[in-house]
Design a protein around this motif. Sequence first.
Motif, PDB file in Angstrom:
ATOM      1  N   LYS A 132       0.687  -0.998   0.185  1.00  0.00           N
ATOM      2  CA  LYS A 132      -0.031   0.357  -0.299  1.00  0.00           C
ATOM      3  C   LYS A 132       1.057   1.406   0.119  1.00  0.00           C
ATOM      4  CE  LYS A 132      -2.067  -0.774   4.202  1.00  0.00           C
ATOM      5  NZ  LYS A 132      -2.934  -0.683   5.194  1.00  0.00           N
ATOM      6  N   GLU A 133       0.760   2.464  -0.836  1.00  0.00           N
ATOM      7  CA  GLU A 133       1.258   3.873  -0.290  1.00  0.00           C
ATOM      8  C   GLU A 133       1.291   4.196   0.542  1.00  0.00           C
ATOM      9  OE1 GLU A 133       0.928   7.772  -2.784  1.00  0.00           O
ATOM     10  OE2 GLU A 133      -0.523   6.459  -3.098  1.00  0.00           O
ATOM     11  N   SER A 134       0.086   4.077   1.387  1.00  0.00           N
ATOM     12  CA  SER A 134       0.312   4.398   2.830  1.00  0.00           C
ATOM     13  C   SER A 134       1.317   3.786   3.446  1.00  0.00           C
ATOM     14  CB  SER A 134      -1.041   4.232   2.760  1.00  0.00           C
ATOM     15  OG  SER A 134      -1.465   3.045   3.390  1.00  0.00           O
ATOM     16  N   ASN A 135       1.746   2.264   3.244  1.00  0.00           N
ATOM     17  CA  ASN A 135       3.044   2.425   3.683  1.00  0.00           C
ATOM     18  C   ASN A 135       4.268   3.443   4.191  1.00  0.00           C
ATOM     19  OD1 ASN A 135       1.143  -0.362   4.527  1.00  0.00           O
ATOM     20  ND2 ASN A 135       2.281  -0.861   3.090  1.00  0.00           N
ATOM     21  N   ARG A 136       4.547   3.890   2.725  1.00  0.00           N
ATOM     22  CA  ARG A 136       4.941   4.595   2.658  1.00  0.00           C
ATOM     23  C   ARG A 136       5.203   6.131   4.015  1.00  0.00           C
ATOM     24  NH1 ARG A 136       4.230   2.887  -2.618  1.00  0.00           N
ATOM     25  NH2 ARG A 136       3.621   5.347  -3.965  1.00  0.00           N
ATOM     26  N   ARG A 137       4.413   6.241   4.066  1.00  0.00           N
ATOM     27  CA  ARG A 137       4.885   7.608   5.059  1.00  0.00           C
ATOM     28  C   ARG A 137       5.896   7.233   6.244  1.00  0.00           C
ATOM     29  NH1 ARG A 137      -1.118   7.065   6.966  1.00  0.00           N
ATOM     30  NH2 ARG A 137      -2.101   6.457   5.405  1.00  0.00           N
ATOM     31  N   GLY A 138       6.552   8.421   6.261  1.00  0.00           N
ATOM     32  CA  GLY A 138       7.833   8.179   6.736  1.00  0.00           C
ATOM     33  C   GLY A 138       8.851   7.907   6.521  1.00  0.00           C
ATOM     34  N   PHE A 139       8.961   7.758   4.857  1.00  0.00           N
ATOM     35  CA  PHE A 139      10.121   6.968   3.389  1.00  0.00           C
ATOM     36  C   PHE A 139      10.377   7.715   2.674  1.00  0.00           C
ATOM     37  CE2 PHE A 139       9.388   3.291   6.260  1.00  0.00           C
ATOM     38  CZ  PHE A 139      10.577   3.108   7.197  1.00  0.00           C
ATOM     39  N   VAL A 140       9.027   8.698   2.121  1.00  0.00           N
ATOM     40  CA  VAL A 140       8.926  10.043   0.977  1.00  0.00           C
ATOM     41  C   VAL A 140      10.567  10.623   0.650  1.00  0.00           C
ATOM     42  CG1 VAL A 140       7.606  10.785  -0.467  1.00  0.00           C
ATOM     43  CG2 VAL A 140       6.380   9.822   0.977  1.00  0.00           C
ATOM     44  N   HIS A 141      10.911  10.801   1.604  1.00  0.00           N
ATOM     45  CA  HIS A 141      11.582  12.006   1.197  1.00  0.00           C
ATOM     46  C   HIS A 141      12.893  10.487   1.086  1.00  0.00           C
ATOM     47  CE1 HIS A 141      12.859   9.377   5.149  1.00  0.00           C
ATOM     48  NE2 HIS A 141      14.487   9.964   4.486  1.00  0.00           N
ATOM     49  N   LEU A 142      13.028   9.530   1.038  1.00  0.00           N
ATOM     50  CA  LEU A 142      14.096   9.046  -0.191  1.00  0.00           C
ATOM     51  C   LEU A 142      13.608   8.794  -1.592  1.00  0.00           C
ATOM     52  CD1 LEU A 142      14.324   5.911   2.485  1.00  0.00           C
ATOM     53  CD2 LEU A 142      15.726   7.708   2.147  1.00  0.00           C
ATOM     54  N   LEU A 143      12.657   8.711  -1.898  1.00  0.00           N
ATOM     55  CA  LEU A 143      12.540   9.458  -2.549  1.00  0.00           C
ATOM     56  C   LEU A 143      12.534   9.962  -3.672  1.00  0.00           C
ATOM     57  CD1 LEU A 143       9.116   7.404  -3.258  1.00  0.00           C
ATOM     58  CD2 LEU A 143      10.999   5.987  -3.712  1.00  0.00           C
ATOM     59  N   GLN A 144      12.446  11.436  -2.905  1.00  0.00           N
ATOM     60  CA  GLN A 144      12.552  12.672  -3.520  1.00  0.00           C
ATOM     61  C   GLN A 144      14.152  13.119  -4.466  1.00  0.00           C
ATOM     62  OE1 GLN A 144      12.161  15.169  -0.079  1.00  0.00           O
ATOM     63  NE2 GLN A 144       9.873  15.163  -0.414  1.00  0.00           N
ATOM     64  N   ARG A 145      13.996  13.935  -5.348  1.00  0.00           N
ATOM     65  CA  ARG A 145      15.067  13.725  -6.134  1.00  0.00           C
ATOM     66  C   ARG A 145      16.113  15.332  -6.142  1.00  0.00           C
ATOM     67  NH1 ARG A 145      17.654   9.765  -7.832  1.00  0.00           N
ATOM     68  NH2 ARG A 145      18.228  10.553  -9.850  1.00  0.00           N
ATOM     69  N   MET A 146      16.954  15.083  -5.598  1.00  0.00           N
ATOM     70  CA  MET A 146      17.656  16.522  -5.727  1.00  0.00           C
ATOM     71  C   MET A 146      18.307  16.578  -6.693  1.00  0.00           C
ATOM     72  SD  MET A 146      16.715  16.605  -2.604  1.00  0.00           S
ATOM     73  CE  MET A 146      15.882  16.163  -1.002  1.00  0.00           C
ATOM     74  N   GLU A 147      19.022  18.228  -6.535  1.00  0.00           N
ATOM     75  CA  GLU A 147      19.995  18.941  -7.749  1.00  0.00           C
ATOM     76  C   GLU A 147      20.836  18.792  -7.291  1.00  0.00           C
ATOM     77  OE1 GLU A 147      18.760  20.051 -10.603  1.00  0.00           O
ATOM     78  OE2 GLU A 147      17.134  19.995  -9.596  1.00  0.00           O
ATOM     79  N   SER A 148      21.746  17.496  -6.560  1.00  0.00           N
ATOM     80  CA  SER A 148      22.926  17.247  -6.533  1.00  0.00           C
ATOM     81  C   SER A 148      23.839  16.284  -6.947  1.00  0.00           C
ATOM     82  CB  SER A 148      22.624  15.658  -5.176  1.00  0.00           C
ATOM     83  OG  SER A 148      22.328  14.476  -5.378  1.00  0.00           O
ATOM     84  N   THR A 149      24.864  15.993  -7.324  1.00  0.00           N
ATOM     85  CA  THR A 149      25.496  15.616  -8.658  1.00  0.00           C
ATOM     86  C   THR A 149      25.492  14.011  -8.613  1.00  0.00           C
ATOM     87  OG1 THR A 149      27.362  16.678  -7.986  1.00  0.00           O
ATOM     88  CG2 THR A 149      28.000  14.754  -9.929  1.00  0.00           C
ATOM     89  N   ARG A 150      24.852  13.303  -7.770  1.00  0.00           N
ATOM     90  CA  ARG A 150      24.776  11.887  -7.528  1.00  0.00           C
ATOM     91  C   ARG A 150      23.233  11.669  -8.073  1.00  0.00           C
ATOM     92  NH1 ARG A 150      22.490   9.078  -2.471  1.00  0.00           N
ATOM     93  NH2 ARG A 150      20.416  10.276  -3.428  1.00  0.00           N
ATOM     94  N   ASP A 151      21.775  12.713  -7.913  1.00  0.00           N
ATOM     95  CA  ASP A 151      20.600  12.782  -8.211  1.00  0.00           C
ATOM     96  C   ASP A 151      20.954  12.803  -9.656  1.00  0.00           C
ATOM     97  OD1 ASP A 151      19.740  11.246  -5.907  1.00  0.00           O
ATOM     98  OD2 ASP A 151      18.422  13.289  -5.484  1.00  0.00           O
ATOM     99  N   LEU A 152      21.291  13.981 -10.045  1.00  0.00           N
ATOM    100  CA  LEU A 152      21.392  13.908 -11.394  1.00  0.00           C
ATOM    101  C   LEU A 152      22.173  13.319 -12.717  1.00  0.00           C
ATOM    102  CD1 LEU A 152      22.507  17.911 -10.844  1.00  0.00           C
ATOM    103  CD2 LEU A 152      19.989  16.891 -11.276  1.00  0.00           C
TER     104      LEU A 152
END
Length: 180
Positions: free
Chosen positions: A103-123
């Motif tokens: 369930k998508e609701s299980n991800r609460r608390g972990f959603v930040h791990l899916l966010q892409r940043m403007e960092s070298t690694r993420d790019l």
Amino acid sequence: MNAHRSYMDLCLERHRDGLAHVGSQNADALWFTSSLVRTAAFATLQERPVDQYAPPTQWLEIASGAVPVFLATWDWIKADPKSEAMGVMKETVVLTDKEAFFKESNRRGFVHLLQRMESTRDLTEPWDGDIQEAYETNLSYLGSVKLAIDAGRPCSEIGLRLIGFASMVPKRFISLVGEQ
């Protein structure tokens, strides 16, 4: 660990021989062997060196490799009223409710791990819909484990969820772990 490796190699060799001839006579034994191999692989995680990280790809591959065995033996097991494997599966219904795990609701608390940043690694790191889905599925499963812990579920249930992890998440996630 040396003895473990030697006996595990022998076990897997015999197991492969049995898988070449799945039938009513050996379906239970093959199912239980795959379950035990998956559990043994999970137990060896405690022997991993912690001073330098290496992904647990061997465990993930062994555990996910149990899935085809479970599928290959299923028709024989479900048709056998005396099947011990079927009895175990009925008692461990905790691992059969896939909707509850993902369930998508299980991800609460972990959603930040899916966010892409403007960092070298993420790019520079590959990212597409399949990769996003693999990570979402993984985080949903891990979130279900955390929710079970928070709810005070029995340790045996938590252990089963952790042992079953690599059998439940997409192969794409396992390959991403291997790629680091």
